[in-house]
Structure formats: C-alpha cells, structure tokens
Design an enzyme around this catalytic site. Structure first.
Site, PDB file in Angstrom:
ATOM      1  N   THR A  82       3.726   8.739   0.912  1.00  8.12           N
ATOM      2  CA  THR A  82       3.957   8.021  -0.329  1.00  8.12           C
ATOM      3  C   THR A  82       5.421   7.585  -0.472  1.00  8.12           C
ATOM      4  O   THR A  82       6.321   8.230   0.078  1.00  8.12           O
ATOM      5  CB  THR A  82       3.480   8.903  -1.521  1.00  8.12           C
ATOM      6  OG1 THR A  82       3.392   8.089  -2.671  1.00  8.12           O
ATOM      7  CG2 THR A  82       4.395  10.064  -1.776  1.00  8.12           C
ATOM      8  N   SER A  83       5.645   6.474  -1.174  1.00 13.68           N
ATOM      9  CA  SER A  83       6.982   5.913  -1.444  1.00 13.68           C
ATOM     10  C   SER A  83       7.780   5.661  -0.175  1.00 13.68           C
ATOM     11  O   SER A  83       9.012   5.769  -0.184  1.00 13.68           O
ATOM     12  CB  SER A  83       7.768   6.828  -2.385  1.00 13.68           C
ATOM     13  OG  SER A  83       7.088   6.948  -3.619  1.00 13.68           O
ATOM     14  N   ARG A  84       7.093   5.361   0.904  1.00 14.11           N
ATOM     15  CA  ARG A  84       7.753   4.993   2.177  1.00 14.11           C
ATOM     16  C   ARG A  84       8.561   6.146   2.804  1.00 14.11           C
ATOM     17  O   ARG A  84       9.388   5.916   3.680  1.00 14.11           O
ATOM     18  CB  ARG A  84       8.667   3.769   2.011  1.00 14.11           C
ATOM     19  CG  ARG A  84       7.919   2.496   1.582  1.00 14.11           C
ATOM     20  CD  ARG A  84       6.950   2.047   2.666  1.00 14.11           C
ATOM     21  NE  ARG A  84       6.403   0.718   2.442  1.00 14.11           N
ATOM     22  CZ  ARG A  84       5.160   0.460   2.011  1.00 14.11           C
ATOM     23  NH1 ARG A  84       4.319   1.470   1.739  1.00 14.11           N
ATOM     24  NH2 ARG A  84       4.734  -0.778   1.875  1.00 14.11           N
ATOM     25  N   LEU A  85       8.293   7.383   2.336  1.00  8.14           N
ATOM     26  CA  LEU A  85       8.991   8.532   2.945  1.00  8.14           C
ATOM     27  C   LEU A  85       8.087   9.143   4.015  1.00  8.14           C
ATOM     28  O   LEU A  85       7.572  10.262   3.882  1.00  8.14           O
ATOM     29  CB  LEU A  85       9.359   9.563   1.867  1.00  8.14           C
ATOM     30  CG  LEU A  85      10.524   9.116   0.977  1.00  8.14           C
ATOM     31  CD1 LEU A  85      10.772  10.124  -0.140  1.00  8.14           C
ATOM     32  CD2 LEU A  85      11.794   8.928   1.805  1.00  8.14           C
ATOM     33  N   THR A 144       0.851  -1.188   0.000  1.00 10.22           N
ATOM     34  CA  THR A 144       0.000   0.000   0.000  1.00 10.22           C
ATOM     35  C   THR A 144       0.883   1.232   0.000  1.00 10.22           C
ATOM     36  O   THR A 144       1.781   1.349   0.835  1.00 10.22           O
ATOM     37  CB  THR A 144      -0.892   0.013   1.263  1.00 10.22           C
ATOM     38  OG1 THR A 144      -1.596  -1.215   1.326  1.00 10.22           O
ATOM     39  CG2 THR A 144      -1.868   1.168   1.239  1.00 10.22           C
TER      40      THR A 144
END
Ligand SMILES: Cc1cc2nc3c(=O)[nH]c(=O)nc-3n(C[C@H](O)[C@H](O)[C@H](O)COP(=O)(O)O)c2cc1C
Length: 223
Positions: free
Chosen positions: A199-202, A18
């Site tokens: 978003t994008s694990r940041l 996700t």
C-alpha cells in the site's frame, strides 16, 4: 466504441492508480535461495490464475550496445538457472552468443508481484535441446524448421510456402529432428529480486545476491 468512450478508456488506462494490497514479503518468509523462492511464487502464480505465469520478458544487448527485449516462455528452472528455448540465429540468439549478459522479468501484475533476474545466458546441453524439441507438437517442430526467426520475409504467403515445403520434406517421417540452429539457453543469475506491491507505494523488495565463495546473501532495497 464511440469517440467519448474511447477517450474515457484511454484516460482511465493512463491514470488508474491501484493501491496494492495487504500482502507482504518479509525476510523471514523467503527461502534460503532464489530458485526455491521463485518456484514457490511460480506455483502460486499458476494456482492463483495468472495467465501464462511462465512468460518472462527477456532483455539482451545487441552487438551495437543497444538493449533489446521480448517475451519468452520459461521451460525449466532449478538450481542451475532459468531455461528457455528459441532460435540461436534470431536477434536474441545472436546477441546472447556474442554477449551473454541478460536480464529478465516475470510480470505477475494481477498478484502485484514481479521477479527480476540478472545474469548470463549460455546454451543448454544438446541433449536437453533434443529432448525438449522432441516433446513439442509436430506443428511447432515444422514451424521451427520453416522460420528463420527475426529475418525479413516478403509476405505471409511466402512463410506459408516454407511451411508446406517443410511438411513435404518430412512427409512420412515419424520423427522431425531438431534444427541445429534451434535450442535452449539457461540464464544463470547472480542477482534475483522479489518484488511485492504494498500500500501507498511502500513495496517490499528483497534481493538475493550470489555471495563470493557460494551461497546467497539477502538484502532489502527501497521501493
Ligand atoms: C507470450 C509469448 C511467449 C513467447 N515465447 C517465446 C519463446 O519461448 N521462444 C521464442 O523464441 N519466442 C517466443 N515468443 C516470441 C518472442 O517474443 C519474439 O517475438 C521472438 O522470439 C523473436 O525475438 P527476437 O527477434 O528479439 O529474437 C513469445 C511471445 C509471446 C508474446
């Protein structure tokens, strides 16, 4: 469920990726102390439909040094800390009375949020435990007397027999008193992290650290 659909469900459960949404947590947005910030997020979790938003996973240290975790329900929060109720003779109760070091997490997955606190847990005032116990449904009061939490028992039937014995003991009595071994703990944190998935694990991670001499310092840590 067929074997194929079960395998597909398992694959999906283990591999789903996700990408968390557009919500963010900025230094300018958070309150000046972790309790005010936590209370705002807890209210939001309730409003946004998180199931049992006051459920927290509590980590303690057993006498042999091994970590141990379980879920408990938050029953109060203010500038003194996070309060929950349990059996003082349970595994967690004994652990905390010997070593108050504790950590806890509120896992609000559907909001892409978690709050993690580190600190010490100490038993609450007897009056607070009395008041909270008195407000519980009678069935829960009877259960507290009937269950020596975390201790083995021969069977479900043996447990139900203990409940019948307790009901008989308090039959005709309007008030069920609090068992001495049952009560609250208050977790006094020295560190509280607010995690917002991005978003994008940041992700955003803002940490309140208790400052020497009082107050709180805010620090951002890497995702
Ligand atoms: C959603 C949820 C809420 C729970 N709330 C409590 C609670 O507030 N107090 C409690 O003693 N146990 C609660 N439990 C049960 C604990 O997770 C645990 O099984 C029990 O306290 C014994 O833990 P211990 O053997 O590590 O001491 C809850 C469990 C779940 C799943």
């Amino acid at each position: 469920m067929t074997d194929d659909s079960r395998d597909e469900a398992l694959r999906s459960a283990l591999r789903t990726h996700t990408d968390y949404g557009a919500e963010r947590l900025e230094e300018a947005d958070v309150a000046a102390d972790p309790f005010t910030q936590f209370t705002a997020w807890l209210a939001e979790a309730a409003e946004r439909g998180v199931y049992e938003p006051n459920a927290m996973v509590l980590g303690t240290i057993d006498p042999d040094g091994a970590p141990s975790i379980r879920t408990v329900l938050l029953r109060g929060v203010d500038e003194r800390g996070f309060e929950f109720y349990t059996d003082y003779t349970s595994r967690k109760g004994r652990a905390l009375l010997a070593n108050p070091a504790v950590s806890l997490v509120f896992p609000w997955y559907t909001l892409h949020r978690q709050v993690i606190a580190f600190g010490e847990a100490h038993s609450v005032e007897r009056e607070a435990s009395d008041a909270y116990f008195a407000a519980r449904p009678r069935g829960a009061q009877i259960a507290a007397w009937s269950s020596d939490q975390s201790q083995p028992i021969a069977s479900r039937e043996a447990l139900e027999q203990k409940v019948r014995d307790t009901e008989q003991r308090f039959e005709g009595e309007e008030v069920v008193p609090r068992p001495e071994r049952w009560g609250g703990f208050r977790v006094v944190p020295h560190r509280v992290e607010f995690w917002q998935g991005r978003t994008s694990r940041l992700h955003d991670r803002l940490v309140f650290r208790a400052a020497v001499g009082g107050g709180w310092e805010l620090e951002r840590i890497q995702p």
